[in-house]
Design an enzyme around this catalytic site. Structure first.
Site, mmCIF file in Angstrom:
data_model
loop_
_atom_site.group_PDB
_atom_site.id
_atom_site.type_symbol
_atom_site.label_atom_id
_atom_site.label_comp_id
_atom_site.label_asym_id
_atom_site.label_seq_id
_atom_site.Cartn_x
_atom_site.Cartn_y
_atom_site.Cartn_z
ATOM 1 N N LYS A 50 42.221 -60.943 -10.345
ATOM 2 C CA LYS A 50 41.835 -59.732 -11.231
ATOM 3 C C LYS A 50 42.242 -60.050 -12.728
ATOM 4 O O LYS A 50 41.969 -59.573 -13.804
ATOM 5 C CB LYS A 50 42.391 -58.467 -10.788
ATOM 6 C CG LYS A 50 41.877 -58.353 -9.367
ATOM 7 C CD LYS A 50 40.356 -57.729 -9.091
ATOM 8 C CE LYS A 50 40.244 -56.458 -9.672
ATOM 9 N NZ LYS A 50 38.793 -56.104 -9.233
HETATM 10 C C1 LIG Z 1 43.483 -57.290 -3.094
HETATM 11 C C2 LIG Z 1 41.897 -57.157 -3.721
HETATM 12 N N1 LIG Z 1 40.978 -57.560 -3.062
HETATM 13 C C3 LIG Z 1 39.726 -57.605 -3.428
HETATM 14 C C4 LIG Z 1 39.339 -57.038 -4.459
HETATM 15 C C5 LIG Z 1 37.887 -56.860 -4.520
HETATM 16 O O1 LIG Z 1 37.339 -57.604 -5.811
HETATM 17 P P1 LIG Z 1 36.078 -57.128 -6.829
HETATM 18 O O2 LIG Z 1 36.727 -55.996 -7.431
HETATM 19 O O3 LIG Z 1 36.224 -58.213 -7.658
HETATM 20 O O4 LIG Z 1 35.033 -56.829 -6.103
HETATM 21 C C6 LIG Z 1 40.108 -56.438 -5.226
HETATM 22 C C7 LIG Z 1 40.079 -55.877 -6.438
HETATM 23 O O5 LIG Z 1 40.667 -54.979 -7.159
HETATM 24 C C8 LIG Z 1 41.641 -56.747 -4.923
HETATM 25 O O6 LIG Z 1 42.699 -56.098 -5.784
#
Ligand SMILES: Cc1ncc(COP(=O)(O)O)c(C=O)c1O
Length: 458
Positions: A50
């Protein structure tokens, strides 16, 4: 040790974002067809993928004037976006306020505070439009605080653009264009949509698989186009699954969604630590488990990349803590699965009722089979549930007596869980709202009532 290029000196920590390693999975990938590679995103300075989109949202907003010098950034975050924003805020001199739901780990909140962010903890179990939800609180603070910027990672398309510009090209280059399948957990949808757009432009045959949680709306919406609020219930996995449809999810680029239980995701993360030496976050376990659940769809020459979002240090008090796991019934050796609870039921096919039948037929079935509830099935899916209480209420409220149609008196469909779920997953899914659940076993669907479940626990 293999020789590697020595990275240059960077001007500040933000320059180290991206260009993360891809690492082959060995021990755990033995029974998965083809080659399996992990894009290990915890190598980013904020320990998650992120960082990429957080910086992009900030820089795009600086460029078009939504964020001005000395401004305040306000974001609702499950922690990782907050971390990326915190790094950007420190280096660029902004104040940062994060609203977080109370299910997020304490470690994530402490880490953000360590970087100078202010945290507002909001209840998890409220609807997104409730004034106390972490979305609503972020919006309110944004309207109250002068010179503030609310990136809104859900609908801000700089999010997926970051992955289109960096994560996607890296994966393409690292696999030398050989990638055939990309697997990743989906929350805001930024990672999957940005990477998918880039990869599909390079090769439209690349399959994009999104990993979802039970209790989230994505999979059903993708398959049917229906936003079904009945799919929504509380779950424990962090970062993936949603009760909204963020603008960053481009459903047209996703070939398939797969749901993973809280328990299976947690156990898979623990396996990745012990067998691959990767100490990863909860959703990484879910992503890998999702891949395992879909491995029968992979050809022998598949080149699969699974993206691991974040580092396990944020979950040491949770999935890496045996007491936490035990309290939730997640330790495999200590709990039966729902599949075990319905073993031997092959000869007793599930009894269901159609929505267009009169409730009299249900009364007959209750008596005939000695049961107290029936799943309502319309020939293609479960559309409701009928319990003795529904029937009694219908009869006492007057109208059509025993000729009333099932569909006019039925309740929500019972939760449907895979056979690998634990009995405790079943307890959580049933909660107070349901009298029973459906277990999808190899020999067909079976119903487990509250009574059955308690008998198994005793
Ligand atoms: C630990 C974790 N896994 C998966 C995701 C999912 O990613 P995305 O928001 O790009 O779909 C996030 C998003 O905040 C996350 O913090």
């Amino acid at each position: 040790m293999m020789t590697r290029e020595i990275p240059p000196i960077y001007e500040n920590i933000l320059e180290t974002i991206g260009r993360t390693p891809m690492v082959r999975l060995n021990a755990l990938a033995k029974d998965i067809p083809g080659e399996v590679y992990a894009k290990v995103e915890y190598f980013n300075p904020g320990h998650s993928t992120k960082d990429r989109m957080a910086l992009k949202m900030v820089e795009d907003a600086e460029r078009d004037g939504r964020l001005k010098p000395g401004g305040t950034i306000i974001e609702c975050t499950s922690g990782n976006t907050g971390m990326g924003l915190a790094l950007a805020a420190v280096i660029k001199g902004y104040r940062l306020i994060c609203t977080m739901s109370d299910k997020q780990s304490k470690e994530k909140m402490d880490v953000l505070r360590a970087l100078g962010a202010e945290i507002h903890v909001c209840p998890t179990n409220v609807a997104p439009d409730h004034p106390d939800s972490y979305y609503s609180v972020a919006r309110r603070l944004n309207s109250e605080i002068a010179n503030s910027f609310f990136p809104n990672q859900y609908d801000n398309l700089s999010n997926r653009q970051a992955h289109y510009e960096s994560t996607g090209p890296e994966i393409w280059e690292q696999t030398k264009g050989r990638i055939t399948h990309f697997v990743v957990g989906v929350g805001t949808g930024g990672t999957i949509s940005g990477v998918a757009q880039y990869l599909k432009e390079k090769n439209p045959d690349i399959q994009i698989w999104g990993i979802d949680t039970y209790g989230s709306v994505f999979k059903k919406y993708h398959e049917t186009g229906e936003f079904d609020t009945q799919e929504i219930y509380g779950y424990i996995t962090e970062g993936i699954g949603e009760d909204i449809l963020p603008k960053n999810v481009d459903f047209s680029l996703i070939d398939r969604f797969e749901k993973v239980t809280d328990r299976d995701g947690a156990l898979a993360a623990r396996e990745l630590a012990r067998r691959e030496g990767m100490l990863l976050g909860y959703s990484c376990g879910s992503a890998f488990q999702g891949l395992r659940q879909l491995k029968h769809l992979l050809p022998a020459d598949a080149v699969t990349v699974v993206l691991f979002h974040d580092h396990g240090s944020r979950y040491v008090g949770k999935i890496y803590n045996d007491d936490w796991m035990r309290e939730r019934g997640f330790l495999r050796e200590e709990w039966k699965t729902l599949g075990e609870a319905v073993q031997g039921r092959a000869a007793r096919p599930l009894v269901t009722i159609f929505p267009e039948e009169p409730i009299n037929n249900a009364i007959v079935q209750f008596k005939r089979f000695g049961i107290s509830q029936l799943p309502v099935h319309d020939g293609s899916s479960y559309v409701g549930s009928l319990t003795e209480s529904h029937v009694i209420t219908a009869l006492t409220s007057g109208d059509g007596g025993i000729e009333q149609l099932v569909r006019t008196v039925m309740g929500k469909p019972f939760p449907v869980l895979p056979a690998t779920s634990s009995l405790l997953d079943g307890v959580h899914a049933m909660g107070e709202a349901f009298n029973a659940l459906i277990v999808q076993a190899a020999d067909g669907d079976h119903i487990v009532s509250k009574h059955d479940l308690l008998a198994q626990l005793a």
